[in-house]
Enzyme design. Structure first.
Site, PDB file in Angstrom:
ATOM      1  N   ALA A 164      66.111   8.833   0.616  1.00  0.00           N
ATOM      2  CA  ALA A 164      65.627   9.042   1.982  1.00  0.00           C
ATOM      3  C   ALA A 164      66.701   9.742   2.820  1.00  0.00           C
ATOM      4  O   ALA A 164      66.420  10.722   3.521  1.00  0.00           O
ATOM      5  CB  ALA A 164      65.235   7.706   2.602  1.00  0.00           C
ATOM      6  N   SER A 223      70.302   1.837  -3.662  1.00  0.00           N
ATOM      7  CA  SER A 223      69.242   1.424  -4.590  1.00  0.00           C
ATOM      8  C   SER A 223      68.629   2.592  -5.367  1.00  0.00           C
ATOM      9  O   SER A 223      68.137   2.403  -6.490  1.00  0.00           O
ATOM     10  CB  SER A 223      68.132   0.703  -3.820  1.00  0.00           C
ATOM     11  OG  SER A 223      68.631  -0.483  -3.264  1.00  0.00           O
ATOM     12  N   THR A 224      68.629   3.803  -4.787  1.00  0.00           N
ATOM     13  CA  THR A 224      68.000   4.929  -5.492  1.00  0.00           C
ATOM     14  C   THR A 224      68.553   5.071  -6.901  1.00  0.00           C
ATOM     15  O   THR A 224      67.815   5.260  -7.873  1.00  0.00           O
ATOM     16  CB  THR A 224      68.217   6.237  -4.699  1.00  0.00           C
ATOM     17  OG1 THR A 224      67.532   6.122  -3.463  1.00  0.00           O
ATOM     18  CG2 THR A 224      67.698   7.457  -5.459  1.00  0.00           C
ATOM     19  N   GLY A 246      60.223   5.225 -11.900  1.00  0.00           N
ATOM     20  CA  GLY A 246      59.985   6.596 -11.522  1.00  0.00           C
ATOM     21  C   GLY A 246      59.417   6.771 -10.141  1.00  0.00           C
ATOM     22  O   GLY A 246      59.610   5.935  -9.263  1.00  0.00           O
ATOM     23  N   GLU A 273      52.308   2.312 -14.412  1.00  0.00           N
ATOM     24  CA  GLU A 273      52.938   1.028 -14.092  1.00  0.00           C
ATOM     25  C   GLU A 273      51.890   0.134 -13.443  1.00  0.00           C
ATOM     26  O   GLU A 273      50.752   0.563 -13.210  1.00  0.00           O
ATOM     27  CB  GLU A 273      54.143   1.224 -13.158  1.00  0.00           C
ATOM     28  CG  GLU A 273      55.315   1.909 -13.843  1.00  0.00           C
ATOM     29  CD  GLU A 273      56.508   2.118 -12.935  1.00  0.00           C
ATOM     30  OE1 GLU A 273      56.417   1.817 -11.733  1.00  0.00           O
ATOM     31  OE2 GLU A 273      57.535   2.596 -13.427  1.00  0.00           O
ATOM     32  N   ASP A 310      71.745  -4.262   6.709  1.00  0.00           N
ATOM     33  CA  ASP A 310      72.508  -3.809   7.892  1.00  0.00           C
ATOM     34  C   ASP A 310      71.656  -2.955   8.827  1.00  0.00           C
ATOM     35  O   ASP A 310      71.713  -3.113  10.050  1.00  0.00           O
ATOM     36  CB  ASP A 310      73.728  -2.979   7.467  1.00  0.00           C
ATOM     37  CG  ASP A 310      74.576  -3.693   6.437  1.00  0.00           C
ATOM     38  OD1 ASP A 310      74.736  -4.915   6.543  1.00  0.00           O
ATOM     39  OD2 ASP A 310      75.074  -3.016   5.517  1.00  0.00           O
ATOM     40  N   HIS A 336      60.144  -8.701  -8.270  1.00  0.00           N
ATOM     41  CA  HIS A 336      59.769  -7.987  -9.496  1.00  0.00           C
ATOM     42  C   HIS A 336      59.578  -9.018 -10.600  1.00  0.00           C
ATOM     43  O   HIS A 336      60.419  -9.898 -10.778  1.00  0.00           O
ATOM     44  CB  HIS A 336      60.865  -6.987  -9.880  1.00  0.00           C
ATOM     45  CG  HIS A 336      60.391  -5.969 -10.874  1.00  0.00           C
ATOM     46  ND1 HIS A 336      60.100  -6.295 -12.176  1.00  0.00           N
ATOM     47  CD2 HIS A 336      60.147  -4.645 -10.749  1.00  0.00           C
ATOM     48  CE1 HIS A 336      59.707  -5.190 -12.809  1.00  0.00           C
ATOM     49  NE2 HIS A 336      59.719  -4.180 -11.961  1.00  0.00           N
ATOM     50  N   ARG A 339      52.009  -6.098  -9.063  1.00  0.00           N
ATOM     51  CA  ARG A 339      53.238  -6.864  -9.259  1.00  0.00           C
ATOM     52  C   ARG A 339      53.154  -8.299  -8.754  1.00  0.00           C
ATOM     53  O   ARG A 339      53.691  -9.211  -9.370  1.00  0.00           O
ATOM     54  CB  ARG A 339      54.323  -6.114  -8.494  1.00  0.00           C
ATOM     55  CG  ARG A 339      55.642  -6.228  -9.069  1.00  0.00           C
ATOM     56  CD  ARG A 339      56.537  -5.183  -8.458  1.00  0.00           C
ATOM     57  NE  ARG A 339      56.596  -4.001  -9.277  1.00  0.00           N
ATOM     58  CZ  ARG A 339      57.299  -2.931  -8.954  1.00  0.00           C
ATOM     59  NH1 ARG A 339      57.958  -2.899  -7.827  1.00  0.00           N
ATOM     60  NH2 ARG A 339      57.338  -1.904  -9.763  1.00  0.00           N
ATOM     61  N   HIS A 384      63.129  -7.802  -5.243  1.00  0.00           N
ATOM     62  CA  HIS A 384      63.199  -6.405  -5.665  1.00  0.00           C
ATOM     63  C   HIS A 384      63.070  -5.423  -4.513  1.00  0.00           C
ATOM     64  O   HIS A 384      63.752  -4.400  -4.487  1.00  0.00           O
ATOM     65  CB  HIS A 384      62.078  -6.157  -6.674  1.00  0.00           C
ATOM     66  CG  HIS A 384      62.074  -4.785  -7.276  1.00  0.00           C
ATOM     67  ND1 HIS A 384      63.163  -4.265  -7.944  1.00  0.00           N
ATOM     68  CD2 HIS A 384      61.114  -3.825  -7.325  1.00  0.00           C
ATOM     69  CE1 HIS A 384      62.872  -3.050  -8.374  1.00  0.00           C
ATOM     70  NE2 HIS A 384      61.643  -2.749  -7.998  1.00  0.00           N
ATOM     71  N   GLU A 441      63.424   2.391   2.397  1.00  0.00           N
ATOM     72  CA  GLU A 441      63.199   0.938   2.356  1.00  0.00           C
ATOM     73  C   GLU A 441      63.529   0.247   3.670  1.00  0.00           C
ATOM     74  O   GLU A 441      62.930  -0.788   4.004  1.00  0.00           O
ATOM     75  CB  GLU A 441      64.002   0.305   1.219  1.00  0.00           C
ATOM     76  CG  GLU A 441      63.610  -1.151   0.976  1.00  0.00           C
ATOM     77  CD  GLU A 441      64.201  -1.760  -0.281  1.00  0.00           C
ATOM     78  OE1 GLU A 441      64.839  -1.025  -1.061  1.00  0.00           O
ATOM     79  OE2 GLU A 441      64.025  -2.977  -0.473  1.00  0.00           O
ATOM     80  N   ARG A 466      54.131  -3.574  -2.315  1.00  0.00           N
ATOM     81  CA  ARG A 466      54.261  -2.151  -2.638  1.00  0.00           C
ATOM     82  C   ARG A 466      53.720  -1.851  -4.038  1.00  0.00           C
ATOM     83  O   ARG A 466      54.019  -2.570  -4.993  1.00  0.00           O
ATOM     84  CB  ARG A 466      55.737  -1.739  -2.565  1.00  0.00           C
ATOM     85  CG  ARG A 466      55.994  -0.324  -3.004  1.00  0.00           C
ATOM     86  CD  ARG A 466      57.439   0.037  -2.824  1.00  0.00           C
ATOM     87  NE  ARG A 466      58.323  -0.762  -3.631  1.00  0.00           N
ATOM     88  CZ  ARG A 466      58.626  -0.509  -4.900  1.00  0.00           C
ATOM     89  NH1 ARG A 466      58.092   0.527  -5.527  1.00  0.00           N
ATOM     90  NH2 ARG A 466      59.458  -1.291  -5.547  1.00  0.00           N
ATOM     91  N   LEU A 515      60.365   5.492  -3.939  1.00  0.00           N
ATOM     92  CA  LEU A 515      61.098   6.768  -3.885  1.00  0.00           C
ATOM     93  C   LEU A 515      60.236   7.798  -3.151  1.00  0.00           C
ATOM     94  O   LEU A 515      60.728   8.592  -2.346  1.00  0.00           O
ATOM     95  CB  LEU A 515      61.425   7.263  -5.298  1.00  0.00           C
ATOM     96  CG  LEU A 515      62.425   6.426  -6.110  1.00  0.00           C
ATOM     97  CD1 LEU A 515      62.517   6.939  -7.545  1.00  0.00           C
ATOM     98  CD2 LEU A 515      63.811   6.436  -5.478  1.00  0.00           C
TER      99      LEU A 515
HETATM  100  C1  SIN Z   1      60.230  -0.567 -12.237  1.00  0.00           C
HETATM  101  O1  SIN Z   1      60.703   0.346 -12.888  1.00  0.00           O
HETATM  102  O2  SIN Z   1      59.596  -1.502 -12.690  1.00  0.00           O
HETATM  103  C2  SIN Z   1      60.456  -0.553 -10.760  1.00  0.00           C
HETATM  104  C3  SIN Z   1      59.653   0.496 -10.171  1.00  0.00           C
HETATM  105  C4  SIN Z   1      59.450   0.202  -8.737  1.00  0.00           C
HETATM  106  O3  SIN Z   1      60.005  -0.740  -8.204  1.00  0.00           O
HETATM  107  O4  SIN Z   1      58.668   0.917  -8.133  1.00  0.00           O
END
Ligand code: SIN
Length: 562
Positions: free
Chosen positions: A32, A59-60, A66, A131, A241, A262, A311, A372, A396, A407, A413
């Site tokens: 970002a 975190s990136t 992906g 996913e 922060d 996660h 998730r 996560h 984020e 999410r 990303l």
């Molecule tokens: C993952 O690779 O499981 C994480 C992907 C995500 O958090 O979007």
């Protein structure tokens, strides 16, 4: 309404020992922040990127799975939108989701043009995987499971090739400097506006210690709050922060209670703390499945997508089985993928698992949910604007409304990419003249750095995956006690602990008030989703250290699907 804590209205810090100027300061150096910097280039005069550690410490860099976008044959933004809304459990902002899915494909193509090397099929097409919660293969990945690292590499290369963008590393953003608000045509004075920010820099020549950057706008891209909890997939820098600084300055935090856990984080034992190894959902996307100690597949019959359910569904099913059996983890079985596939598709996860003594080619991987992603954050409009004039937020740290209560995998990303591009379009035209910082009348304070462990353990055990009124009340008592633990030294540990406490208190308040189960917010005492009462958002604001939580009703955006 939970009893309100008195928190610092600003962080205690020495007076600035140095000053500098930039038109726009970007706080954070992940997808970002660096996208905002690169897109603002040539549109504003002086851009300064400040980052708490080194450029790739956020975190990136750690994103495995992906970036999602409707790029594959037969896929459309509308299908991506539908999956995002279902995952978000009725709490997404529909307009924000449409922006995300419609602008996503072009934004990803732009990332490719910048030099990001995504994986391709043998036919030369972009390799797309699936996913949890996605009904299409739409996740672009790089280096198998090193997507974030490749994106970060490409962005840093572009920043290094842009000498007009100044970067200060090891720079913690302490607080915003605020100036008088603008006066509109009717003579009404608006809220205090951005005049700069204070930074604490470790060892950058003359710029050492606390300094002041005078600027006309700040773009917050400082990431999430993972370190609020004892176990997280997030790196050490994620101490909330940006959210805390924005709250203290008058911005609104929204949807903080929606913290995503996660489902498949490698379990390293009861004493393991801090950042834990993620086992990407993409491993399940390629056919891995969850089993209990008996070898029974736990996701079958629970959801039509089984191991690839959204998730929150998977995390809850794992937790329920863990609670039933008293076991601290379940297992991910990915042995059938075979050595060659593991080495090619998931080299990073394979190496990490092996370094912890588990060989996924021959052994089950112990997994348990861990914090996560913060689906909420600093409330923004569709152009990244916050309630503080001159303050923008993206990635984020922000709550643009795209994630709702949960999410969708690999939308994070993308959110940073899409909304940073939007900020770069609008911000140059909104820059106001320089303004002098006004005297800061907020009450300074600081809690001791050593509250951190108790804070994290309380948040994990009482405000974690499974929540209830008694646990949330206990958390309130502990947070209250910790707020009274004043720091004796002014240092980074105390600034971070104060930010963690500030965000924890706001999160716990919102979690206590949301008396239903929705998305990643799971209430043992209110196990059902309740649109009649709780379709909408909890907003947290602060006035000189005292927070107020209000409920903003909004119609459910998923038509009641789940
Ligand atoms: C993952 O690779 O499981 C994480 C992907 C995500 O958090 O979007």
């Amino acid at each position: 309404m939970p009893e309100q804590l008195r928190l610092p209205g600003r962080l205690t810090a020495p007076s600035p020992g140095w000053t500098t100027r930039a038109d726009v300061v970007i706080v954070g150096s992940g997808i970002a922040g660096l996208t905002a910097a690169l897109r603002l280039r040539g549109r504003v005069d002086k851009i300064l990127v400040v980052t708490k550690d080194v450029l790739n410490a956020g975190s990136t860099q750690w994103a495995q799975g992906g970036i999602a976008a409707a790029l594959g044959p037969g896929d459309t933004p509308e299908q991506h939108e539908a999956d995002t809304l279902v995952a978000g459990a009725g709490a997404c902002d529909g307009a924000a989701v449409r922006v995300l899915v419609n602008e996503g494909p072009e934004a990803v193509r732009e990332l490719i043009a910048l030099g990001t090397n995504f994986d391709h099929t043998d036919d030369g097409e972009l390799s797309l995987t699936r996913e949890g919660g996605h009904h299409r293969d739409r996740i672009a990945h790089a280096g198998g499971d090193a997507t974030g690292a490749e994106i970060q590499r490409a962005l840093i290369a572009a920043i290094e090739a842009a000498p007009d963008i100044e970067v200060i590393q090891h720079a913690l953003a302490v607080d915003l400097l605020l100036g008088p608000g603008d006066v509109d045509d009717s003579g009404t004075t608006g809220p205090p506006a951005v005049a700069g920010l204070t930074l604490h820099v470790i060892g950058e020549g003359e710029r050492d210690g606390v300094g002041a950057v005078h600027c006309r706008a700040v773009v917050l891209a400082s990431g999430g709050l993972g370190q609020v909890f004892s176990q997280t997939t997030n790196p050490a820098v994620t101490t909330g922060d940006g959210m805390a600084l924005a709250l203290r300055a008058g911005a609104t935090l929204r949807d903080l209670e929606f913290v995503q856990f996660h489902p498949t984080v490698m379990y390293l034992g009861p004493d393991s703390r801090g950042q834990q190894p993620l086992i990407s959902e993409a491993v399940r996307g390629e056919g891995a499945f969850l089993v209990d100690d008996e070898g029974d597949r736990i996701m079958q019959g629970v959801h039509e997508l089984a191991d690839l359910a959204p998730r929150d569904v998977v995390a809850k099913t794992i937790m329920k089985r863990m609670l039933e059996t008293g076991r601290p983890h379940l297992w991910l079985d990915a042995r059938h993928l075979g050595a060659e596939f593991w080495e090619r598709r998931f080299p990073t996860i394979l190496a990490t698992a092996r370094s912890h003594g588990i060989d996924p080619v021959t052994q089950l991987i112990p997994v348990a949910p861990a914090c996560h992603y913060a689906s909420g954050g600093v409330r923004t409009d569709l152009l990244g604007r916050t309630d503080v004039p001159g303050l923008y937020a993206t990635g984020e740290v922000a709550c643009s409304g795209v994630h709702g209560a949960n999410r969708l995998a690999s939308n994070s990303l993308l959110e940073g990419l899409v909304f940073s591009r939007r900020i770069a379009e609008v911000l140059p035209g909104e820059l106001t003249p320089w303004r002098e910082p006004a005297a800061d009348r907020r009450t300074a304070g600081l809690v001791a750095g050593d509250i951190r462990r108790e804070l994290q353990e309380t948040m994990s055990s009482r405000v974690g995956v499974l929540r209830s009124a008694p646990g949330l009340a206990e958390a309130g008592v502990v947070l209250d006690k910790l707020a009274g633990h004043a720091a004796e030294t002014v240092d980074q540990a105390s600034w971070e602990a104060t930010n963690l406490l500030t965000i924890s208190a706001a999160l716990a308040d919102a979690a206590a008030l949301r008396q239903e189960t929705r998305g990643s917010h799971w209430r043992e005492d209110f196990p059902e989703r309740d649109d009649a009462h709780w379709a909408g958002h909890f907003d947290v604001t602060m006035d000189d250290g005292v927070t107020t939580v209000t409920f903003a009703p909004a119609p459910a955006t998923d038509g009641g699907l789940s």
